[in-house]
Design a protein around this motif. Sequence first.
Motif, PDB file in Angstrom:
ATOM      1  N   SER A 180      -3.252 -10.906  -8.073  1.00  0.00           N
ATOM      2  CA  SER A 180      -2.445  -9.969  -7.279  1.00  0.00           C
ATOM      3  C   SER A 180      -1.192  -9.550  -8.037  1.00  0.00           C
ATOM      4  O   SER A 180      -0.837  -8.363  -8.063  1.00  0.00           O
ATOM      5  CB  SER A 180      -2.061 -10.611  -5.946  1.00  0.00           C
ATOM      6  OG  SER A 180      -3.194 -10.915  -5.185  1.00  0.00           O
ATOM      7  N   LEU A 181      -0.510 -10.513  -8.650  1.00  0.00           N
ATOM      8  CA  LEU A 181       0.726 -10.202  -9.364  1.00  0.00           C
ATOM      9  C   LEU A 181       0.452  -9.320 -10.578  1.00  0.00           C
ATOM     10  O   LEU A 181       1.185  -8.350 -10.831  1.00  0.00           O
ATOM     11  CB  LEU A 181       1.414 -11.495  -9.801  1.00  0.00           C
ATOM     12  CG  LEU A 181       2.847 -11.351 -10.333  1.00  0.00           C
ATOM     13  CD1 LEU A 181       3.741 -10.688  -9.288  1.00  0.00           C
ATOM     14  CD2 LEU A 181       3.417 -12.702 -10.735  1.00  0.00           C
ATOM     15  N   ILE A 182      -0.619  -9.612 -11.319  1.00  0.00           N
ATOM     16  CA  ILE A 182      -0.971  -8.783 -12.474  1.00  0.00           C
ATOM     17  C   ILE A 182      -1.351  -7.376 -12.017  1.00  0.00           C
ATOM     18  O   ILE A 182      -0.996  -6.376 -12.659  1.00  0.00           O
ATOM     19  CB  ILE A 182      -2.125  -9.418 -13.272  1.00  0.00           C
ATOM     20  CG1 ILE A 182      -1.671 -10.739 -13.896  1.00  0.00           C
ATOM     21  CG2 ILE A 182      -2.605  -8.471 -14.373  1.00  0.00           C
ATOM     22  CD1 ILE A 182      -2.777 -11.485 -14.606  1.00  0.00           C
ATOM     23  N   ALA A 186       0.260  -2.530  -0.655  1.00  0.00           N
ATOM     24  CA  ALA A 186       1.047  -3.306   0.315  1.00  0.00           C
ATOM     25  C   ALA A 186       0.298  -4.560   0.775  1.00  0.00           C
ATOM     26  O   ALA A 186       0.883  -5.641   0.895  1.00  0.00           O
ATOM     27  CB  ALA A 186       1.400  -2.437   1.522  1.00  0.00           C
ATOM     28  N   ILE A 187      -0.996  -4.438   1.006  1.00  0.00           N
ATOM     29  CA  ILE A 187      -1.758  -5.606   1.457  1.00  0.00           C
ATOM     30  C   ILE A 187      -1.999  -6.568   0.296  1.00  0.00           C
ATOM     31  O   ILE A 187      -2.094  -7.789   0.496  1.00  0.00           O
ATOM     32  CB  ILE A 187      -3.088  -5.185   2.120  1.00  0.00           C
ATOM     33  CG1 ILE A 187      -3.671  -6.367   2.898  1.00  0.00           C
ATOM     34  CG2 ILE A 187      -4.088  -4.663   1.118  1.00  0.00           C
ATOM     35  CD1 ILE A 187      -4.848  -6.013   3.776  1.00  0.00           C
ATOM     36  N   ILE A 188      -2.065  -6.067  -0.939  1.00  0.00           N
ATOM     37  CA  ILE A 188      -2.161  -6.952  -2.107  1.00  0.00           C
ATOM     38  C   ILE A 188      -0.910  -7.822  -2.187  1.00  0.00           C
ATOM     39  O   ILE A 188      -0.987  -9.029  -2.436  1.00  0.00           O
ATOM     40  CB  ILE A 188      -2.336  -6.133  -3.404  1.00  0.00           C
ATOM     41  CG1 ILE A 188      -3.728  -5.493  -3.437  1.00  0.00           C
ATOM     42  CG2 ILE A 188      -2.138  -7.007  -4.641  1.00  0.00           C
ATOM     43  CD1 ILE A 188      -3.938  -4.571  -4.621  1.00  0.00           C
ATOM     44  N   ILE A 217      -8.337 -13.281   1.741  1.00  0.00           N
ATOM     45  CA  ILE A 217      -8.051 -13.741   0.378  1.00  0.00           C
ATOM     46  C   ILE A 217      -9.201 -13.422  -0.571  1.00  0.00           C
ATOM     47  O   ILE A 217      -8.992 -12.899  -1.677  1.00  0.00           O
ATOM     48  CB  ILE A 217      -7.737 -15.245   0.375  1.00  0.00           C
ATOM     49  CG1 ILE A 217      -6.391 -15.498   1.069  1.00  0.00           C
ATOM     50  CG2 ILE A 217      -7.683 -15.793  -1.057  1.00  0.00           C
ATOM     51  CD1 ILE A 217      -6.091 -16.948   1.336  1.00  0.00           C
ATOM     52  N   PHE A 218     -10.430 -13.717  -0.163  1.00  0.00           N
ATOM     53  CA  PHE A 218     -11.573 -13.430  -1.027  1.00  0.00           C
ATOM     54  C   PHE A 218     -11.732 -11.924  -1.251  1.00  0.00           C
ATOM     55  O   PHE A 218     -12.065 -11.493  -2.363  1.00  0.00           O
ATOM     56  CB  PHE A 218     -12.856 -14.021  -0.436  1.00  0.00           C
ATOM     57  CG  PHE A 218     -13.036 -15.481  -0.728  1.00  0.00           C
ATOM     58  CD1 PHE A 218     -13.496 -15.906  -1.961  1.00  0.00           C
ATOM     59  CD2 PHE A 218     -12.727 -16.441   0.223  1.00  0.00           C
ATOM     60  CE1 PHE A 218     -13.662 -17.258  -2.242  1.00  0.00           C
ATOM     61  CE2 PHE A 218     -12.881 -17.790  -0.038  1.00  0.00           C
ATOM     62  CZ  PHE A 218     -13.357 -18.207  -1.288  1.00  0.00           C
ATOM     63  N   SER A 219     -11.500 -11.121  -0.221  1.00  0.00           N
ATOM     64  CA  SER A 219     -11.569  -9.667  -0.382  1.00  0.00           C
ATOM     65  C   SER A 219     -10.505  -9.182  -1.349  1.00  0.00           C
ATOM     66  O   SER A 219     -10.756  -8.291  -2.180  1.00  0.00           O
ATOM     67  CB  SER A 219     -11.408  -8.980   0.979  1.00  0.00           C
ATOM     68  OG  SER A 219     -12.450  -9.327   1.854  1.00  0.00           O
ATOM     69  N   ASN A 220      -9.324  -9.771  -1.261  1.00  0.00           N
ATOM     70  CA  ASN A 220      -8.233  -9.377  -2.142  1.00  0.00           C
ATOM     71  C   ASN A 220      -8.537  -9.740  -3.594  1.00  0.00           C
ATOM     72  O   ASN A 220      -8.218  -8.982  -4.518  1.00  0.00           O
ATOM     73  CB  ASN A 220      -6.931 -10.059  -1.702  1.00  0.00           C
ATOM     74  CG  ASN A 220      -5.711  -9.430  -2.330  1.00  0.00           C
ATOM     75  OD1 ASN A 220      -5.311  -8.331  -1.969  1.00  0.00           O
ATOM     76  ND2 ASN A 220      -5.118 -10.114  -3.305  1.00  0.00           N
ATOM     77  N   VAL A 221      -9.172 -10.901  -3.811  1.00  0.00           N
ATOM     78  CA  VAL A 221      -9.554 -11.317  -5.165  1.00  0.00           C
ATOM     79  C   VAL A 221     -10.554 -10.327  -5.759  1.00  0.00           C
ATOM     80  O   VAL A 221     -10.421  -9.894  -6.915  1.00  0.00           O
ATOM     81  CB  VAL A 221     -10.147 -12.739  -5.148  1.00  0.00           C
ATOM     82  CG1 VAL A 221     -10.822 -13.059  -6.482  1.00  0.00           C
ATOM     83  CG2 VAL A 221      -9.057 -13.769  -4.864  1.00  0.00           C
ATOM     84  N   ILE A 222     -11.562  -9.939  -4.976  1.00  0.00           N
ATOM     85  CA  ILE A 222     -12.571  -8.986  -5.451  1.00  0.00           C
ATOM     86  C   ILE A 222     -11.931  -7.638  -5.775  1.00  0.00           C
ATOM     87  O   ILE A 222     -12.166  -7.051  -6.839  1.00  0.00           O
ATOM     88  CB  ILE A 222     -13.681  -8.806  -4.393  1.00  0.00           C
ATOM     89  CG1 ILE A 222     -14.451 -10.116  -4.208  1.00  0.00           C
ATOM     90  CG2 ILE A 222     -14.639  -7.682  -4.803  1.00  0.00           C
ATOM     91  CD1 ILE A 222     -15.422 -10.082  -3.035  1.00  0.00           C
TER      92      ILE A 222
END
Length: 422
Positions: free
Chosen positions: A211-213, A181-183, A133-138
Amino acid sequence: MPIRRELHILNLLFVILVMAEYKFFMLIPSTSVIYKYNVGETQLLKDILCILILFVGLNYIRNFLNSLIYVKWLFCLGIVYALSMTMQGMLYGNYSAALRMLSNLLYMPLAYVVCILILKINDSASFFLKTLIFSNVIFSTLVLIQSVIYNKSSKLFLTIFWVDNVPYMRNGRIRITEAAAIILLMFIISYCMLFISRELWKINFANCILSLITLLYSSQTRQLTLIAYVVMILVIIYKLMQYAQRSIAGFIFFIFFIIVAIACFLIFILFNSFNSVDIFSLVGISKTEKSYVARYGAVHFFIHQLHWLYGTIVEFHHGQGIAGLYYTADIGVLGNMADYGILSGIVYVLMIVDGLIRSLFIDKRGSILLVSMIIMLMMQMGSMSVNYNTYMPLAIVFSLIDFYIYKKNQVANQSVFDDIFW
């Protein structure tokens, strides 16, 4: 249980693997060796990281290897892929291409075992999910910043695959599809967790928004955005159904929500019809659009020209068809069968069905998380390759299903989702 030093080493290596999955946030120069072996379909760097993690944790893998549910499915896929690559190499003589593709396909089962290892040695989903989750936010934040900067000043500060001086544009904006895809998967996980856990709700909420934006503004991937919307609605309906079972007021509110949702959909249809707008273009299936033409043509091209028993990925070099327009990666399971034979598609579909059935019976309250992830994979089967775009997402989904079944068997008379961050 691993000793503290080994646990820290394994967790650190997993963090590096996740960063590699996110292309090291696209901050690595294109001239570096790391970039060379971690772009496009090249999974070599991640294969090496997985093997290193499994080597360090070998003593602990032996303790639960026989209990891994999805090893048999991945083993079957491995056999199918190996036979396909062997036959294609023998028939067309392109052994180097066959070996390269086979090494890439190793990443999915390796990543699955790595994910299970990290989940079980920590005996918790906490570190695993927080890392993702933190990696995805960055990553999402950097991609959005890059998109805004480029759309305003045409300047790049991220190293984007296939982008040199002229990035791919759509709707007048730069299109960045890396890790899309992972986002989507991380959006679904955070969204569902908002309904089943109070832990880290702020970071989950932020991850959902970012993620949605990113999917809407940067990736501009309409199919993935549609999947996000469908999952959002299904989760809301599921929670409302639970609420409706508890009281008359809840039942009335549930019926009201369904009526409003149907009314909004009908108004949307009528509005677009009166304005002569092709509503199908909103989800990327307009008959006049390149994406539709490419997918429609690819279906016919691969059905009529490829050998279904073993596939022809080596012969056709991804089968680009007429003017490079047709790609097997665009037509999901069908494209996968064109690449590796019909058995590859059958095994994959059976694995998805198995995952759905198991997810429905893991936990009455919290299985919506696992079911939502399976729904994502099912909706991708028609237009996104089950290999090219979903190596790590597949590993994450099936390792989580496996882990929660393991937790359910260990924890008696308690929901395995009472606290998702054990």
